[in-house]
Design a protein around this motif. Structure first.
Motif, PDB file in Angstrom:
ATOM      1  N   SER A 131       0.812  -1.213   0.000  1.00  0.00           N
ATOM      2  CA  SER A 131       0.000   0.000   0.000  1.00  0.00           C
ATOM      3  C   SER A 131       0.845   1.263   0.000  1.00  0.00           C
ATOM      4  O   SER A 131       0.641   2.168  -0.820  1.00  0.00           O
ATOM      5  CB  SER A 131      -0.954   0.006   1.201  1.00  0.00           C
ATOM      6  N   ILE A 184       2.859   1.717  -3.296  1.00  0.00           N
ATOM      7  CA  ILE A 184       2.008   2.111  -4.421  1.00  0.00           C
ATOM      8  C   ILE A 184       1.546   3.550  -4.260  1.00  0.00           C
ATOM      9  O   ILE A 184       1.509   4.326  -5.233  1.00  0.00           O
ATOM     10  CB  ILE A 184       0.794   1.163  -4.537  1.00  0.00           C
ATOM     11  N   ASP A 185       1.180   3.944  -3.046  1.00  0.00           N
ATOM     12  CA  ASP A 185       0.786   5.333  -2.791  1.00  0.00           C
ATOM     13  C   ASP A 185       1.893   6.301  -3.200  1.00  0.00           C
ATOM     14  O   ASP A 185       1.650   7.324  -3.852  1.00  0.00           O
ATOM     15  CB  ASP A 185       0.466   5.533  -1.302  1.00  0.00           C
ATOM     16  N   ASN A 186       3.133   5.979  -2.788  1.00  0.00           N
ATOM     17  CA  ASN A 186       4.275   6.829  -3.131  1.00  0.00           C
ATOM     18  C   ASN A 186       4.466   6.913  -4.647  1.00  0.00           C
ATOM     19  O   ASN A 186       4.680   7.987  -5.208  1.00  0.00           O
ATOM     20  CB  ASN A 186       5.556   6.304  -2.487  1.00  0.00           C
ATOM     21  N   THR A 224       2.289   6.418  -7.156  1.00  0.00           N
ATOM     22  CA  THR A 224       1.263   7.148  -7.902  1.00  0.00           C
ATOM     23  C   THR A 224       1.298   8.641  -7.590  1.00  0.00           C
ATOM     24  O   THR A 224       1.031   9.459  -8.477  1.00  0.00           O
ATOM     25  CB  THR A 224      -0.139   6.579  -7.617  1.00  0.00           C
ATOM     26  N   ARG A 283      -0.899  12.424   2.363  1.00  0.00           N
ATOM     27  CA  ARG A 283      -1.790  11.256   2.362  1.00  0.00           C
ATOM     28  C   ARG A 283      -2.614  11.175   3.646  1.00  0.00           C
ATOM     29  O   ARG A 283      -3.799  10.829   3.617  1.00  0.00           O
ATOM     30  CB  ARG A 283      -0.970   9.972   2.173  1.00  0.00           C
ATOM     31  N   HIS A 338      -3.963  10.320  -8.141  1.00  0.00           N
ATOM     32  CA  HIS A 338      -3.082   9.325  -7.511  1.00  0.00           C
ATOM     33  C   HIS A 338      -3.845   8.349  -6.628  1.00  0.00           C
ATOM     34  O   HIS A 338      -3.558   7.157  -6.628  1.00  0.00           O
ATOM     35  CB  HIS A 338      -1.978  10.030  -6.705  1.00  0.00           C
ATOM     36  N   ASP A 339      -4.839   8.823  -5.873  1.00  0.00           N
ATOM     37  CA  ASP A 339      -5.504   7.967  -4.898  1.00  0.00           C
ATOM     38  C   ASP A 339      -6.309   6.849  -5.563  1.00  0.00           C
ATOM     39  O   ASP A 339      -6.294   5.701  -5.119  1.00  0.00           O
ATOM     40  CB  ASP A 339      -6.427   8.821  -4.017  1.00  0.00           C
ATOM     41  N   THR A 375      -5.900   5.578  -8.613  1.00  0.00           N
ATOM     42  CA  THR A 375      -5.001   4.630  -9.277  1.00  0.00           C
ATOM     43  C   THR A 375      -4.297   3.746  -8.261  1.00  0.00           C
ATOM     44  O   THR A 375      -4.044   2.552  -8.518  1.00  0.00           O
ATOM     45  CB  THR A 375      -3.964   5.388 -10.121  1.00  0.00           C
ATOM     46  N   SER A 376      -4.004   4.298  -7.100  1.00  0.00           N
ATOM     47  CA  SER A 376      -3.297   3.548  -6.068  1.00  0.00           C
ATOM     48  C   SER A 376      -4.104   2.339  -5.594  1.00  0.00           C
ATOM     49  O   SER A 376      -3.580   1.224  -5.524  1.00  0.00           O
ATOM     50  CB  SER A 376      -2.987   4.471  -4.879  1.00  0.00           C
ATOM     51  N   SER A 397      -3.162  -1.647  -6.239  1.00  0.00           N
ATOM     52  CA  SER A 397      -2.999  -2.531  -5.072  1.00  0.00           C
ATOM     53  C   SER A 397      -3.880  -3.762  -5.195  1.00  0.00           C
ATOM     54  O   SER A 397      -3.438  -4.893  -4.936  1.00  0.00           O
ATOM     55  CB  SER A 397      -3.338  -1.766  -3.785  1.00  0.00           C
TER      56      SER A 397
END
Length: 503
Positions: free
Chosen positions: A183, A186-188, A190, A213, A312-313, A315-316, A320
């Motif tokens: 998680s 992937i957050d970083n 995107t 975030r 970003h959120d 797509t993240s 995942s």
């Protein structure tokens, strides 16, 4: 004539005017009440969960966790498909789950206005592309569409590949039999990717990204509180609450972040010593403003805030869940790896824009992931006119309509065994006779997601880089993941996957 006698003569006329104004006001109020009651009687024909008199389900969600709210909505959809009503005090929210009904709403220019819950986003996102309506929405859509032109996306792909390579290096550095919590990585990835492509900046400061975030999640919780707790809907009450103070602090922090991004990009555009690597969405907005387009600094910030969040959120969570599903379906993963090797060769290389369309089975896997786990599980609209749904219910003008995408995608008549992960559903021969509004992970119609190709390219690029270097093995399972109600689909726990280096 004395002034007193003049006033005495005028007094009856003044009294008559006051009485006429009073009765006109009563007439208008009566007319409004009549229309409201008439609309309620029409909507009462739509099935609804058992509710209390007057307050309806208004207290149903008090003190209930966001996870429980998510679960309740899934239960309601199963029980009352294809359409149901949520009575909340004086509001009747109509939930649509049938593709025919949803097509009527999303394909029409008469129902473009978002539901009132989007107003709660205005302090943060203003009235940008996501939240605006009418002429402003049309103008912003027209202004922003060129920023996702195919030639610009080609440049974006370079950034997607760069961030994917960094992601692969990080995974290499923390391989563990106990699995990796994907998680955060992937957050970083995107957020860095959207910063580099849309904003033209590399957001390398880990602390800033963590803070951003965390604030997004705080904002999501605040908005859900306002939606589910009826008294928070009234600004004259809400403004005095601790929640309103928290929202102010979080909003200021989010705005500082976006304003810093804009300010830094302005400096880079002016500075002769700083080279711009590629044209970004923000560059185009700044250029439009310089050329006299109908957008000012506040408008630019609105769109930057919107795209930083949405770009970003959403797509993240999709990435995942895709990684989790492939880890749990070995045969599907093998087919994806085989396709990537055929298109890119067995020696690891970054995909080009010519390669991406050839990854057809990978695209099927992405689409099936978004069917099972749409990044935005529901959207809201306001009925712009009276109409009758394909399922036979009358919807008066002004009615709140909630389109439950998560449940729409689980219609067994359209997707047999709807809980099963089966990418073959999206082979061309299996989609030919399917209503295009039965699958809408990026919404549909005039207000569809402007960044959907951006998201698909990014996900394909990431999976190419990942699966050229690793095979995925399960630690967590999809059945073990619980979701909660938020601005987007969110999980209440880490997602762990085991990465095995390919030989």
């Amino acid at each position: 004539m004395s002034s007193i006698s003049f006033l005495e003569k005028m007094l009856p006329s003044v009294k008559l005017g006051i009485w006429m104004a009073f009765f006109t006001l009563l007439l208008l109020i009566g007319k409004m009440l009549y229309r409201h009651l008439r609309d309620i009687l029409v909507l009462l024909e739509i099935p609804a969960p058992p509710a209390k008199p007057i307050i309806g389900l208004g207290t149903e969600f008090f003190g209930v966790s966001q996870e429980e709210i998510f679960r309740k909505f899934r239960e309601y959809s199963k029980q009352f498909r294809p359409v149901y009503r949520l009575p909340l005090f004086h509001i009747q929210a109509i939930n649509l789950i049938n593709s025919g009904d949803i097509e009527q709403v999303l394909s029409s220019y008469n129902h473009l206005k978002k539901s009132m819950t989007y107003d709660f986003l205005n302090k943060w996102l203003g009235t940008g592309l996501l939240t605006s309506s009418g002429e402003k929405w049309h103008a912003r859509r027209k202004l922003l569409t060129p920023t996702f032109h195919f030639k610009i996306l080609q440049d974006f792909l370079i950034a997607f590949n760069e961030e994917t390579n960094k992601f692969v290096e990080k995974i290499n550095g923390c391989l563990d039999d106990a699995g990796v919590d994907i998680s955060k990585f992937i957050d970083n990835l995107t957020l860095q990717a959207v910063g580099e492509t849309a904003m033209g900046l590399e957001l390398v400061d880990e602390g800033i990204m963590i803070d951003y975030r965390q604030n997004l999640r705080k904002m999501g919780k605040i908005i859900i509180e306002r939606i589910t707790k009826f008294f928070y809907r009234f600004d004259f009450i809400y403004r005095w609450t601790d929640l309103a103070h928290e929202e102010k602090v979080v909003t200021q922090s989010l705005h500082r972040f976006s304003e810093t991004v804009i300010r830094r990009r302005k400096v880079m555009r002016r500075g002769s010593t700083i080279e711009r690597k590629r044209l970004a969405m923000l560059d185009l907005l700044l250029q439009y403003k310089e050329e006299g387009a109908d957008i000012d600094d506040l408008g630019i910030r609105e769109e930057v805030d919107t795209f930083l969040f949405e770009g970003h959120d959403t797509t993240s969570i999709a990435l995942s869940m895709l990684i989790l599903l492939l880890a749990n379906h070995k045969e599907v993963q093998e087919r994806v790896i085989e396709e990537i090797d055929q298109v890119l060769g067995k020696k690891a290389k970054n995909p080009t824009h010519e390669d991406l369309p050839k990854l057809e089975y990978l695209e099927c896997c992405i689409k099936e992931t978004l069917r099972l786990y749409p990044s935005v599980p529901s959207i809201g609209r306001i009925a712009g006119e009276d109409f009758t749904t394909t399922t036979g219910y009358r919807i008066p003008k002004g009615t709140i309509m909630l389109i439950q995408i998560y449940d729409l995608h689980r219609d067994a008549s359209v997707f047999p065994e709807p809980e099963k992960f089966n990418p073959d559903r999206f082979k061309p021969e299996n989609t030919m006779n399917r209503n295009s509004f039965a699958y809408i992970p990026f919404s549909a119609g005039p207000r569809n997601c402007i960044g959907q190709k951006f998201a698909m390219w990014e996900m394909k690029a990431v999976m190419c880089g990942l699966l050229q270097h690793f095979k995925l093995a399960p630690i967590d399972t999809p059945m073990g993941i619980k979701f909660y109600t938020d601005l987007i689909l969110r999980t209440n726990c880490p997602i762990k996957v085991k990465f095995i280096k390919r030989q």
